[in-house]
Enzyme design. Structure first.
Site, PDB file in Angstrom:
ATOM      1  N   PRO A  80      41.273  43.648  35.639  1.00 10.63           N
ATOM      2  CA  PRO A  80      41.174  44.309  36.947  1.00 10.63           C
ATOM      3  C   PRO A  80      39.781  44.890  37.174  1.00 10.63           C
ATOM      4  O   PRO A  80      39.206  45.543  36.297  1.00 10.63           O
ATOM      5  CB  PRO A  80      42.233  45.411  36.862  1.00 10.63           C
ATOM      6  CG  PRO A  80      43.256  44.841  35.937  1.00 10.63           C
ATOM      7  CD  PRO A  80      42.483  44.057  34.912  1.00 10.63           C
ATOM      8  N   CYS A  81      39.239  44.641  38.384  1.00  8.33           N
ATOM      9  CA  CYS A  81      37.831  44.949  38.639  1.00  8.33           C
ATOM     10  C   CYS A  81      37.618  46.203  39.475  1.00  8.33           C
ATOM     11  O   CYS A  81      36.480  46.563  39.762  1.00  8.33           O
ATOM     12  CB  CYS A  81      37.176  43.771  39.363  1.00  8.33           C
ATOM     13  SG  CYS A  81      37.892  43.428  40.993  1.00  8.33           S
ATOM     14  N   ILE A  82      38.684  46.894  39.876  1.00 10.72           N
ATOM     15  CA  ILE A  82      38.530  47.994  40.820  1.00 10.72           C
ATOM     16  C   ILE A  82      37.596  49.088  40.307  1.00 10.72           C
ATOM     17  O   ILE A  82      36.860  49.710  41.071  1.00 10.72           O
ATOM     18  CB  ILE A  82      39.912  48.591  41.193  1.00 10.72           C
ATOM     19  CG1 ILE A  82      39.743  49.598  42.336  1.00 10.72           C
ATOM     20  CG2 ILE A  82      40.595  49.212  39.984  1.00 10.72           C
ATOM     21  CD1 ILE A  82      41.055  50.062  42.915  1.00 10.72           C
ATOM     22  N   PHE A  84      34.909  48.732  38.651  1.00  7.97           N
ATOM     23  CA  PHE A  84      33.506  48.335  38.727  1.00  7.97           C
ATOM     24  C   PHE A  84      33.052  48.000  40.138  1.00  7.97           C
ATOM     25  O   PHE A  84      31.868  47.813  40.388  1.00  7.97           O
ATOM     26  CB  PHE A  84      33.268  47.109  37.836  1.00  7.97           C
ATOM     27  CG  PHE A  84      33.695  47.306  36.414  1.00  7.97           C
ATOM     28  CD1 PHE A  84      33.032  48.199  35.596  1.00  7.97           C
ATOM     29  CD2 PHE A  84      34.778  46.613  35.895  1.00  7.97           C
ATOM     30  CE1 PHE A  84      33.430  48.396  34.281  1.00  7.97           C
ATOM     31  CE2 PHE A  84      35.177  46.792  34.584  1.00  7.97           C
ATOM     32  CZ  PHE A  84      34.514  47.692  33.774  1.00  7.97           C
ATOM     33  N   ASN A 127      34.735  38.748  36.384  1.00  9.02           N
ATOM     34  CA  ASN A 127      34.840  40.090  36.954  1.00  9.02           C
ATOM     35  C   ASN A 127      33.816  40.227  38.077  1.00  9.02           C
ATOM     36  O   ASN A 127      33.022  39.326  38.316  1.00  9.02           O
ATOM     37  CB  ASN A 127      34.616  41.163  35.878  1.00  9.02           C
ATOM     38  CG  ASN A 127      35.476  42.395  36.102  1.00  9.02           C
ATOM     39  OD1 ASN A 127      35.403  43.030  37.144  1.00  9.02           O
ATOM     40  ND2 ASN A 127      36.299  42.742  35.117  1.00  9.02           N
TER      41      ASN A 127
END
Length: 557
Positions: A80-82, A84, A127
């Site tokens: 999950p990239c939230i 960054f 990502n």
């Protein structure tokens, strides 16, 4: 070749490998709608994808771990990239949780790569671009909590690890992602002149037809893959989700008049590839993707799920198993783009043939329909759904306000109005005005600046005083300004809130021109209109605060 997909989401990463002929033997995600979507599109409903916590799996004992992660030649994953993302708290969100998930993924890779008789040959992690700075070039086994396994170091930033823009791989959207791991070189497939525009995709999908989609017996060609299906089988496309004016107007202001950020197109620019599809379905933010409604004046809609899915290069026969628009949109926005994934699978397969791996096979073309319309009571098709127009709701009494005079930004200067509450029960509100310049490291804020009236020509002073007095009569007091702000547009009627105040000031100021002005407390010359707008707001607020203070004294006595 066999593939394990970690943090699989709806299956965008798996999709590219699946279309290329790889076998997806296991996939994991913690979100049930995504797991169901993955299974229904890749394994005829069989439970190849499972609901599971990658952190728990990464730290499980050897027996449980091997049962959870079967041997495979390829491991892929998109933590999950939230944490960054630059859109999350302007890139200032806590990165700790994101780093922990990345290390969990790398720990799983290391456990499979350095075990005895390992079959793992390639692994890839995707990502957002901003994650690159939080990923180390190498990780020791100690850093991954595997001290007893080996003295090896896991190389994460290999020769092919870098930022990739999906638009150069046949994906009709401008989406930059950081791809790292152990995988062969990737060749871009799409030149700058070949990049597909947003307008072309929307034209090829066709206008959403909410009322007669069941009669659409002609065929549609997939804009990315070239196969055909009947238009009536195009799920999640034939509906219109209109944006109410109070939301699109807010979005427009955020896009074209943010002040300290560059302008964005409103509505979307149809001649360029689409902007990055976000995971959050928003109608009123800078990141909102907004289309005009055909043949309507100042009416706008958000894209259909099928439109954003096609922009992300999902095939038109791919179905998203979510009960509502928001869930489906999140699945699409969180995904790895399948076309890029296919090109990655292609490079891996070509490399395996080149190296004479015994599991190598001839690549599928990846461009035919997989005819995936499995019947399931869990599938909700948005076709024909009527979305009632959202009604504006009153704001909370402590709603914050912080805006500059609309469309008034000169030499990066702007005049900003802001509220603040001086009591814990929000009964007392005060308003401040300040001058802002530039942004980021160069940002400057100037408060409590004294601009004398005689700095302006005699010819406008009378009009200036009259204008200020008229506004004071309309505003009445500080609290009334806040009350009006919290009301809906209909409730406000002709009363004035802070937005209306700034709009009136904009109109007044734009009728005057003048030279730059030198002002004490500001280390550079101030644009005339900026000085004028600040003078007006500052005088209004001084009068309001003075009246408020007198009222408090009278109550006290």
């Amino acid at each position: 070749m066999r593939v394990v997909d970690l943090f699989c989401g709806a299956g965008g990463f798996s999709e590219g490998f699946y279309r290329a002929g790889f076998e997806i033997v296991r996939a994991y995600d913690i979100w049930s709608p995504a797991v169901l979507t993955h299974n229904m599109n890749h394994s005829d409903g069989k439970e190849v994808a499972l609901k599971g916590d990658i952190l728990e799996i990464a730290w499980s004992n050897d027996e449980e771990f091997e049962d959870a992660i079967p041997d495979s030649e390829v491991i892929i994953g998109s933590p999950p990239c939230i944490a960054f993302s630059n859109s999350n708290k302007s890139g200032k969100a806590d990165k700790e949780s994101g780093v922990a998930l990345i290390k969990a993924f790398l720990r799983i890779v290391a456990r499979k790569k350095y075990k005895k008789n390992s079959k793992l040959k390639y692994w890839v992690m995707e990502n957002v671009g901003n994650s690159e700075k939080y990923v180390n070039e190498f990780y020791s086994m100690e850093e991954l909590g595997l001290e007893g396994l080996t003295d090896e170091k896991l190389c994460v930033k290999g020769k092919t690890s870098k930022l990739y823009n999906m638009k150069y791989f046949g994906v009709p959207t401008n989406r930059i992602r950081y791809i790292c791991g152990d995988f062969p070189p990737l060749n871009e497939t799409t030149s700058e002149s070949e990049i597909v525009s947003l307008g072309k995709i929307l034209k090829e999908l066709g206008k959403p037809s909410p009322n007669d989609f069941e009669k659409l017996n002609d065929k549609i060609i997939d804009p990315t893959y070239g196969f055909e299906i009947f238009k009536k089988d195009l799920s999640d496309h034939h509906y219109v989700s209109e944006i109410p004016d109070f939301e699109w107007k807010k979005a427009k202001r955020q896009k074209v008049d943010k002040g300290y950020m560059g302008k964005m197109a409103f509505p979307e620019n149809m001649d360029k590839p689409a902007r990055t599809v976000m995971a959050t379905l928003s109608r009123s933010s800078r990141e909102s993707m907004i289309f005009p409604i055909e043949n309507e004046v100042e009416k706008y809609r958000i894209p259909t799920i099928r439109e954003v899915a096609t922009l992300m290069s999902f095939p038109i026969d791919f179905r998203f198993y979510g009960e509502n628009e928001s869930i489906k949109y999140r699945m699409v926005g969180n995904a790895v783009t399948p076309k890029f994934s296919y090109e990655l699978a292609k490079s891996i397969q070509e490399d395996s043939i080149k190296n004479n791996f015994k599991d190598a096979f001839m690549l599928k073309d990846g461009f035919s329909s997989l005819k995936r319309f499995p019947s399931s009571p869990d599938f909700t098709d948005l076709n024909g759904k009527v979305f009632p127009l959202k009604q504006e709701k009153p704001k909370k009494v402590n709603a914050k306000f912080k805006q500059h005079v609309p469309e008034l930004v000169e030499k990066t200067f702007r005049v900003e109005l802001q509220n603040k509450f001086t009591t814990s029960n929000y009964e007392t509100v005060e308003w401040d005005v300040s001058i802002h310049r530039s942004q980021g490291k160069n940002a400057e804020v100037f408060s409590n600046i004294l601009i004398p009236e005689d700095i302006f020509p005699i010819s406008i002073r009378k009009e200036l005083k009259s204008f200020i007095n008229e506004l004071l009569i309309e505003i009445k007091d500080s609290q009334k300004l806040q009350i009006n702000y919290c009301k809906t547009k209909i409730e406000r009627e002709d009363s004035i809130g802070p937005e209306e105040l700034l709009e009136k000031i904009k109109v007044f100021v734009n009728s005057y021109t003048g030279d730059f002005i030198e002002v004490n407390g500001i280390n550079r010359m101030l644009p005339y209109k900026i000085a004028l707008a600040y003078f007006i707001l500052n005088n209004i607020l001084e009068e309001l605060n003075y009246a408020e203070e007198n009222t408090r004294r009278e109550v006290a006595y």
